[in-house]
Motif scaffolding. Structure first.
Motif, short mmCIF file in Angstrom:
data_model
loop_
_atom_site.label_atom_id
_atom_site.label_comp_id
_atom_site.label_asym_id
_atom_site.label_seq_id
_atom_site.Cartn_x
_atom_site.Cartn_y
_atom_site.Cartn_z
N LEU A 8 6.20 36.61 -55.88
CA LEU A 8 5.53 37.23 -57.18
C LEU A 8 4.72 36.02 -57.74
O LEU A 8 3.79 36.50 -58.24
N TYR A 9 5.04 34.98 -57.94
CA TYR A 9 4.27 33.88 -58.43
C TYR A 9 3.00 33.20 -57.57
O TYR A 9 2.29 32.45 -58.05
N THR B 165 2.57 22.10 -60.45
CA THR B 165 2.77 21.80 -61.90
C THR B 165 2.22 22.64 -62.82
O THR B 165 2.85 23.32 -63.92
N VAL B 166 0.97 23.08 -62.80
CA VAL B 166 0.37 24.02 -63.64
C VAL B 166 1.15 25.46 -63.47
O VAL B 166 1.51 26.06 -64.24
N GLY B 167 1.48 25.97 -62.36
CA GLY B 167 2.20 27.06 -62.18
C GLY B 167 3.38 27.32 -62.91
O GLY B 167 3.82 28.03 -63.43
N ILE B 168 4.18 26.23 -62.86
CA ILE B 168 5.59 25.87 -63.49
C ILE B 168 5.41 26.06 -64.81
O ILE B 168 6.13 26.81 -65.78
N VAL B 169 4.21 25.35 -65.35
CA VAL B 169 4.13 25.51 -67.09
C VAL B 169 3.73 26.66 -67.47
O VAL B 169 4.27 27.15 -68.36
N ALA B 170 3.08 27.31 -66.45
CA ALA B 170 2.70 28.87 -67.00
C ALA B 170 3.55 29.79 -67.14
O ALA B 170 3.55 30.97 -67.70
N ALA C 92 14.05 27.37 -60.89
CA ALA C 92 14.15 27.46 -59.40
C ALA C 92 12.77 26.76 -58.83
O ALA C 92 12.83 26.09 -57.95
N ALA C 93 11.81 27.12 -59.51
CA ALA C 93 10.50 26.56 -59.17
C ALA C 93 10.15 24.98 -59.38
O ALA C 93 9.86 24.28 -58.52
N SER C 94 11.12 24.30 -60.46
CA SER C 94 11.20 23.10 -60.64
C SER C 94 12.15 22.34 -59.30
O SER C 94 11.89 21.19 -59.00
N SER C 95 13.23 23.24 -59.01
CA SER C 95 14.12 22.62 -58.09
C SER C 95 13.64 22.69 -56.81
O SER C 95 13.77 21.69 -56.01
N VAL C 96 12.59 23.58 -56.33
CA VAL C 96 11.90 23.56 -55.16
C VAL C 96 10.83 22.44 -55.00
O VAL C 96 10.54 21.78 -54.26
N SER C 97 10.19 22.23 -56.19
CA SER C 97 9.14 21.30 -56.25
C SER C 97 9.78 19.79 -56.23
O SER C 97 9.09 18.79 -55.73
#
Length: 285
Positions: free
Chosen positions: A72-73, A235-240, A254-259
């Motif tokens: 999705l993202y 990082t831009v995508g996570i903050v979005a 989830a995105a932070s864990s993967v990153s």
């Protein structure tokens, strides 16, 4: 020393050790608890995320947030952009910091100390002051909205400290090695490439990990200099995900864990070189 005094001394020593361990446990909890909460939230459903009572163990465990990460993202493309910019900055910083470190420690020239002092002064300015100058320069050379421009910015913000790290490590390598090779007829570049550089692998690894971590976690420059959605970094995508109407906590965690995973694996694999490089030059023989 009588028995009573000895027992009192031992009790004080045990109490001191206990207090130190308690302090270390409390400090460790400040680091570990947020990480555990992040991992727990990543496996929660939307309903569990907004539960009025904290839920540490998700029931049932949901992988929907991780599926959204790739589908999705479009975080896969953002991860690739982050990887390209970070590796590009690593190559530039390692190359120029090694050349500068070798030159400063091996050659005597006017302005040697002033040069190192200038590099140190550049680290005293906050990054937010550099946004407008960087944007102006990149606009002049048509490098805004470009991963190449972002690579240059990442390298420019890390090159000073990288040079300081390499200078401190080059100082630990005896100059007698250079002199012996020069007697045998080796040129300066051959001495640098074949003799000195292989001995600085821990320092190079430390610089590479340092630049990679800084670039991977950087947000301000990438959010200002990149407006094209296909070029945005992780990082831009996570903050979005933190929108005006709703915060998607489970997707964000989830995105932070993967990153975080690539950096954790990288540090675990190369921590020996990283620690050796960071402490290089700290002890003089």
């Amino acid at each position: 020393m009588n028995k009573k005094t000895w027992l009192g001394h031992k009790k004080k020593k045990c109490l001191g050790v206990l207090l130190r361990y308690l302090l270390l446990i409390v400090l460790a909890l400040f680091v570990v608890v947020p990480i555990l909460w992040m991992l727990s939230t990543a496996f929660k459903s939307e309903a569990q995320t907004y539960s009025p009572t904290p839920i540490w163990i998700p029931n049932p465990i949901s992988f929907d947030s991780f599926k959204k990460f790739w589908k999705l993202y479009n975080f896969g493309k953002m991860t690739l952009n982050s990887l390209i910019t970070c590796l590009g900055a690593v190559v530039l910083c390692v190359t120029f910091s090694c050349l500068a470190g070798y030159g400063v420690t091996r050659f005597k020239f006017k302005g040697n100390k002033q040069f190192m002092g200038f590099l140190l002064i550049t680290q005293m300015f906050p990054s937010v002051m550099l946004v407008v100058p960087f944007y102006s320069v990149l606009t002049t050379y048509h490098l805004t909205n470009s991963l190449i421009g972002l690579i240059i910015v990442y390298a420019a913000t890390n090159i000073a400290f990288s040079t300081w790290m390499m200078v401190s490590y080059f100082k630990t390598i005896p100059v007698e090695l250079d002199e012996a090779a020069r007697v045998d007829g080796a040129s300066n570049f051959r001495i640098f490439w074949n003799i000195v550089l292989p001995l600085t692998v821990p320092g190079i690894a430390a610089v590479a990990i340092f630049v990679l971590i800084n670039g991977w976690n950087e947000y301000m420059f990438s959010s200002v200099l990149i407006s094209n959605d296909s070029l945005k970094t992780l990082t831009v995508g996570i903050v979005a995900l933190n929108t005006q109407n709703q915060v998607h906590w489970n997707d964000m965690m989830a995105a932070s864990s993967v990153s975080c995973l690539p950096l954790v694996i990288l540090f675990l694999c190369f921590q020996k070189y990283f620690i050796a490089g960071m402490t290089g030059g700290a002890v003089k023989n």
